[in-house]
Design a protein around this motif. Sequence first.
Motif, PDB file in Angstrom:
ATOM      1  N   ASP A   1       0.839  -1.208   0.000  1.00  0.00           N
ATOM      2  CA  ASP A   1       0.000   0.000   0.000  1.00  0.00           C
ATOM      3  C   ASP A   1       0.873   1.257   0.000  1.00  0.00           C
ATOM      4  O   ASP A   1       0.568   2.244  -0.670  1.00  0.00           O
ATOM      5  CB  ASP A   1      -0.866   0.050   1.265  1.00  0.00           C
ATOM      6  CG  ASP A   1      -2.077  -0.857   1.186  1.00  0.00           C
ATOM      7  OD1 ASP A   1      -2.218  -1.576   0.171  1.00  0.00           O
ATOM      8  OD2 ASP A   1      -2.872  -0.857   2.138  1.00  0.00           O
TER       9      ASP A   1
ATOM     10  N   TYR B   1      -3.235   2.142 -13.367  1.00  0.00           N
ATOM     11  CA  TYR B   1      -3.085   1.038 -12.415  1.00  0.00           C
ATOM     12  C   TYR B   1      -3.658  -0.235 -13.005  1.00  0.00           C
ATOM     13  O   TYR B   1      -4.783  -0.253 -13.500  1.00  0.00           O
ATOM     14  CB  TYR B   1      -3.818   1.385 -11.113  1.00  0.00           C
ATOM     15  CG  TYR B   1      -3.889   0.254 -10.105  1.00  0.00           C
ATOM     16  CD1 TYR B   1      -2.836   0.009  -9.229  1.00  0.00           C
ATOM     17  CD2 TYR B   1      -5.011  -0.574 -10.040  1.00  0.00           C
ATOM     18  CE1 TYR B   1      -2.901  -1.028  -8.303  1.00  0.00           C
ATOM     19  CE2 TYR B   1      -5.081  -1.611  -9.109  1.00  0.00           C
ATOM     20  CZ  TYR B   1      -4.027  -1.832  -8.246  1.00  0.00           C
ATOM     21  OH  TYR B   1      -4.087  -2.851  -7.338  1.00  0.00           O
TER      22      TYR B   1
ATOM     23  N   SER C   1       2.422  -9.753   2.343  1.00  0.00           N
ATOM     24  CA  SER C   1       1.211  -9.918   3.156  1.00  0.00           C
ATOM     25  C   SER C   1       0.346 -11.103   2.747  1.00  0.00           C
ATOM     26  O   SER C   1      -0.526 -11.516   3.509  1.00  0.00           O
ATOM     27  CB  SER C   1       0.344  -8.662   3.066  1.00  0.00           C
ATOM     28  OG  SER C   1       1.028  -7.537   3.541  1.00  0.00           O
TER      29      SER C   1
ATOM     30  N   ALA D   1       0.087  -8.411  -6.227  1.00  0.00           N
ATOM     31  CA  ALA D   1       0.002  -8.873  -4.833  1.00  0.00           C
ATOM     32  C   ALA D   1      -0.231 -10.382  -4.741  1.00  0.00           C
ATOM     33  O   ALA D   1       0.136 -11.016  -3.761  1.00  0.00           O
ATOM     34  CB  ALA D   1      -1.114  -8.127  -4.104  1.00  0.00           C
TER      35      ALA D   1
HETATM   36  C1  LIG Z   1      -3.575  -7.165  -0.120  1.00  0.00           C
HETATM   37  C2  LIG Z   1      -3.259  -6.346  -1.304  1.00  0.00           C
HETATM   38  C3  LIG Z   1      -2.171  -5.476  -1.316  1.00  0.00           C
HETATM   39  C4  LIG Z   1      -1.173  -5.481  -0.232  1.00  0.00           C
HETATM   40  O1  LIG Z   1      -1.262  -4.839   0.813  1.00  0.00           O
HETATM   41  P1  LIG Z   1      -0.075  -4.640   1.836  1.00  0.00           P
HETATM   42  O2  LIG Z   1      -0.101  -3.196   2.072  1.00  0.00           O
HETATM   43  O3  LIG Z   1       1.207  -5.100   1.204  1.00  0.00           O
HETATM   44  O4  LIG Z   1      -0.449  -5.486   2.991  1.00  0.00           O
HETATM   45  C5  LIG Z   1      -1.885  -4.764  -2.453  1.00  0.00           C
HETATM   46  N1  LIG Z   1      -2.638  -4.886  -3.541  1.00  0.00           N
HETATM   47  C6  LIG Z   1      -3.672  -5.716  -3.588  1.00  0.00           C
HETATM   48  C7  LIG Z   1      -4.432  -5.850  -4.843  1.00  0.00           C
HETATM   49  C8  LIG Z   1      -4.030  -6.460  -2.462  1.00  0.00           C
HETATM   50  O5  LIG Z   1      -5.080  -7.271  -2.516  1.00  0.00           O
END
Ligand SMILES: *Cc1c(COP(=O)(O)O)cnc(C)c1O
Length: 366
Positions: free
Chosen positions: A93, A156, A215, A189
Amino acid sequence: MTTSSDVLRLARGDVSALPHLGSELAACDVDLSDNTNLWGAPPAAVRVLREAQPEALSRYPSLYSEPLRSAMLRYVGMESVAGIGIVTGCGSDDVLDSTMRTFGAPGERLAFSSPTFSMIPLLARLNGLEAVAIPLTNSFDVDADQLVGAQAKITYLCAPNNPTGTMISRAAVEYVVANASGIVLLDEAYAEFAPEVFADLLTQSERLIVARTFSKAFGLAGLRVGFGVGNTTLTRLVERARGPYKVGGLAERAVLAALEPTADGLEWVRAHAALSIANRDRLILSLRQLGLGVLPSAANFVLVPHARARELARVMRTRGVLVRPFGGFPQEISAFAESGGAALRISVGPWEMMETLINVLREALA
Ligand SMILES: *Cc1c(COP(=O)(O)O)cnc(C)c1O
């Protein structure tokens, strides 16, 4: 004395208009709401945290996660490509947010496909950007022509896409990367669960940044580590906008351990991603047997369009299973026409959890 309404008025409009992300998703026995690794974290990372020495807490970490860079470049297969760099962040994020801040001046446009990651329009707004939503096609591919036609400063892409779980085509990604007017921000992700990744396109464009996270497949959401890969000029710019010390020292060490090619590090991650893929495909069959429409998935979650999504999620929560309801998806996408734009997103985990989910969902549907 000022009242809180004065404070509210003094705040930037972009900020006061944003929702404060609530905990509408209360804790539950079986939490299938956030696509984290339901098998846990790699044992090698857990060991690092257990054995941490006090100075790991009392000292500042590296400024920009320098000790992580070569391992991350190796992980994405870019270690021998000249001119490719890494920018880390407090979760991906933070990388998405910093990239927007680096390139998008207030009032400029960010284009994305809808539906996609819910943080994108929020982060865009926080950075003063105008978010332009272009619906996915009926086959869940991005509408590359329209995305490029939006003439946005930042475009994006999310592959596989959250919350649909669907993959986008290489042809569409290549077209956007080659023709978009500004920066292309490609969020991978869920790369570990996908049949294909697009990091190789970094050799073809200096305007592409690929975001990854620890994550999801890596099971380290609590540590908050993500990274972006791109041309070094680009990654260094994003680092400036990001600022120093965003990844903690313990998180840095745990991530390094998870990237080691050992049985309790990277091999553990890969084995559990494979298990997740197998359970996902099995879950899709079981849900179809319940008579539900399920989107094809290339991630560690599935999406079920259903007009009663919100009510089903509420009933399931009272029985100890948390899934994520969505509404307002573009109804011009045929899969969401019948459900009125509503759907349930369900994370994939160990099969015992999936059995509980199937039973509770069957009861909720009855
Ligand atoms: C979960 C997710 C993130 C990642 O979030 P973090 O901040 O790394 O925990 C990023 N992009 C997408 C599409 C996600 O679903």
